[in-house]
Design a protein around this motif. Structure first.
Motif, PDB file in Angstrom:
ATOM      1  N   SER A  38       0.831  -1.206   0.000  1.00 47.58           N
ATOM      2  CA  SER A  38       0.000   0.000   0.000  1.00 47.58           C
ATOM      3  C   SER A  38       0.861   1.250   0.000  1.00 47.58           C
ATOM      4  O   SER A  38       2.039   1.208   0.330  1.00 47.58           O
ATOM      5  CB  SER A  38      -0.950   0.006   1.205  1.00 47.58           C
ATOM      6  N   GLN A  65      -4.502   9.811   0.604  1.00 44.90           N
ATOM      7  CA  GLN A  65      -4.394  10.738  -0.526  1.00 44.90           C
ATOM      8  C   GLN A  65      -3.364  10.244  -1.540  1.00 44.90           C
ATOM      9  O   GLN A  65      -3.563  10.374  -2.744  1.00 44.90           O
ATOM     10  CB  GLN A  65      -4.051  12.142  -0.037  1.00 44.90           C
ATOM     11  N   ALA A  67      -2.690   7.093  -2.107  1.00 50.59           N
ATOM     12  CA  ALA A  67      -3.351   5.980  -2.792  1.00 50.59           C
ATOM     13  C   ALA A  67      -4.333   6.500  -3.837  1.00 50.59           C
ATOM     14  O   ALA A  67      -4.421   5.961  -4.947  1.00 50.59           O
ATOM     15  CB  ALA A  67      -4.060   5.087  -1.770  1.00 50.59           C
ATOM     16  N   GLU A  68      -5.060   7.548  -3.493  1.00 56.18           N
ATOM     17  CA  GLU A  68      -6.007   8.144  -4.441  1.00 56.18           C
ATOM     18  C   GLU A  68      -5.277   8.710  -5.660  1.00 56.18           C
ATOM     19  O   GLU A  68      -5.719   8.533  -6.799  1.00 56.18           O
ATOM     20  CB  GLU A  68      -6.796   9.249  -3.744  1.00 56.18           C
ATOM     21  N   LEU A  70      -2.383   7.730  -6.874  1.00 58.96           N
ATOM     22  CA  LEU A  70      -1.942   6.600  -7.692  1.00 58.96           C
ATOM     23  C   LEU A  70      -3.106   6.029  -8.493  1.00 58.96           C
ATOM     24  O   LEU A  70      -2.944   5.665  -9.659  1.00 58.96           O
ATOM     25  CB  LEU A  70      -1.325   5.512  -6.807  1.00 58.96           C
ATOM     26  N   GLY A  71      -4.282   5.956  -7.877  1.00 61.14           N
ATOM     27  CA  GLY A  71      -5.465   5.462  -8.576  1.00 61.14           C
ATOM     28  C   GLY A  71      -5.830   6.324  -9.768  1.00 61.14           C
ATOM     29  O   GLY A  71      -6.194   5.808 -10.834  1.00 61.14           O
ATOM     30  N   ARG A  72      -5.745   7.649  -9.605  1.00 60.01           N
ATOM     31  CA  ARG A  72      -6.058   8.554 -10.721  1.00 60.01           C
ATOM     32  C   ARG A  72      -5.118   8.332 -11.896  1.00 60.01           C
ATOM     33  O   ARG A  72      -5.504   8.520 -13.044  1.00 60.01           O
ATOM     34  CB  ARG A  72      -5.983  10.010 -10.256  1.00 60.01           C
ATOM     35  N   TRP A  73      -3.865   7.945 -11.617  1.00 60.52           N
ATOM     36  CA  TRP A  73      -2.888   7.719 -12.675  1.00 60.52           C
ATOM     37  C   TRP A  73      -2.854   6.260 -13.120  1.00 60.52           C
ATOM     38  O   TRP A  73      -2.076   5.900 -14.005  1.00 60.52           O
ATOM     39  CB  TRP A  73      -1.502   8.174 -12.227  1.00 60.52           C
ATOM     40  N   GLY A  74      -3.679   5.413 -12.497  1.00 61.54           N
ATOM     41  CA  GLY A  74      -3.715   4.005 -12.876  1.00 61.54           C
ATOM     42  C   GLY A  74      -2.445   3.245 -12.508  1.00 61.54           C
ATOM     43  O   GLY A  74      -2.053   2.316 -13.219  1.00 61.54           O
ATOM     44  N   PRO A  76      -0.828   0.803  -9.905  1.00 58.70           N
ATOM     45  CA  PRO A  76      -1.041  -0.067  -8.742  1.00 58.70           C
ATOM     46  C   PRO A  76       0.223  -0.167  -7.894  1.00 58.70           C
ATOM     47  O   PRO A  76       1.331   0.039  -8.387  1.00 58.70           O
ATOM     48  CB  PRO A  76      -1.368  -1.419  -9.373  1.00 58.70           C
TER      49      PRO A  76
END
Length: 158
Positions: A38, A65, A67-68, A70-74, A76
């Motif tokens: 994570s 924040q 993690a969010e 990283l999620g926006r940029w795809g 993992p």
């Protein structure tokens, strides 16, 4: 061996997350590794983070924040420890403790919160009673009396 990725980033703390996002922003394909699986690194352990825009936040909120983002940029976070890195003419080979291998064109090692025993005159040569390598180790040790945290990043101030 897995398919080559453009850039491997070892460590998903603040520096690793920043490196992975910057690589993606520049059009590279980052592969982000962290032993915890994570984002956040040691900042997750901070009681308060006071030096970021947005005011005072708990460390777990800052990690969320990351993690969010990283999620926006795809991007993992791969739950894996990296045991060795071999650099050669055709890129970099990263190996996990079980011997699995991944290939990359480049690697960023953002592993800054690992304990490093000090070599500073007046400090002990190794960690022992009363001396801790991080705020996390201090809290896990439940010390009675005085304690000294050597290193440990910003969370050491908590």
């Amino acid at each position: 061996m897995s398919n080559p990725h453009r850039i491997a980033v070892i460590g998903a703390g603040p520096a690793g997350v920043s490196a992975a996002v910057e690589a993606a922003r520049l059009g590279f394909e980052p592969l982000l590794f962290d032993g915890s699986g994570s984002a956040g690194g040691l900042v997750r352990e901070a009681f308060e983070v006071r030096n970021l825009p947005g005011g005072v936040m708990a460390g777990c909120e800052v990690a969320a924040q990351f993690a969010e983002l990283l999620g926006r940029w795809g991007i993992p976070v791969v739950h894996a420890s990296i045991a060795s890195v071999e650099c050669g003419m055709r890129g970099v080979v990263l190996r996990d403790p079980a011997g699995g291998a991944m290939r990359a064109s480049a690697v960023v090692a953002a592993t800054g919160t690992e304990a490093v025993e000090p070599s500073i005159e007046g400090l002990p040569g190794s960690f022992g009673p009363g001396f801790y390598p991080s705020a996390r180790a201090l809290l896990a040790g439940s010390p009675e009396g005085s304690a000294c945290v050597i290193g440990g990043g910003d969370a050491a101030f908590d």
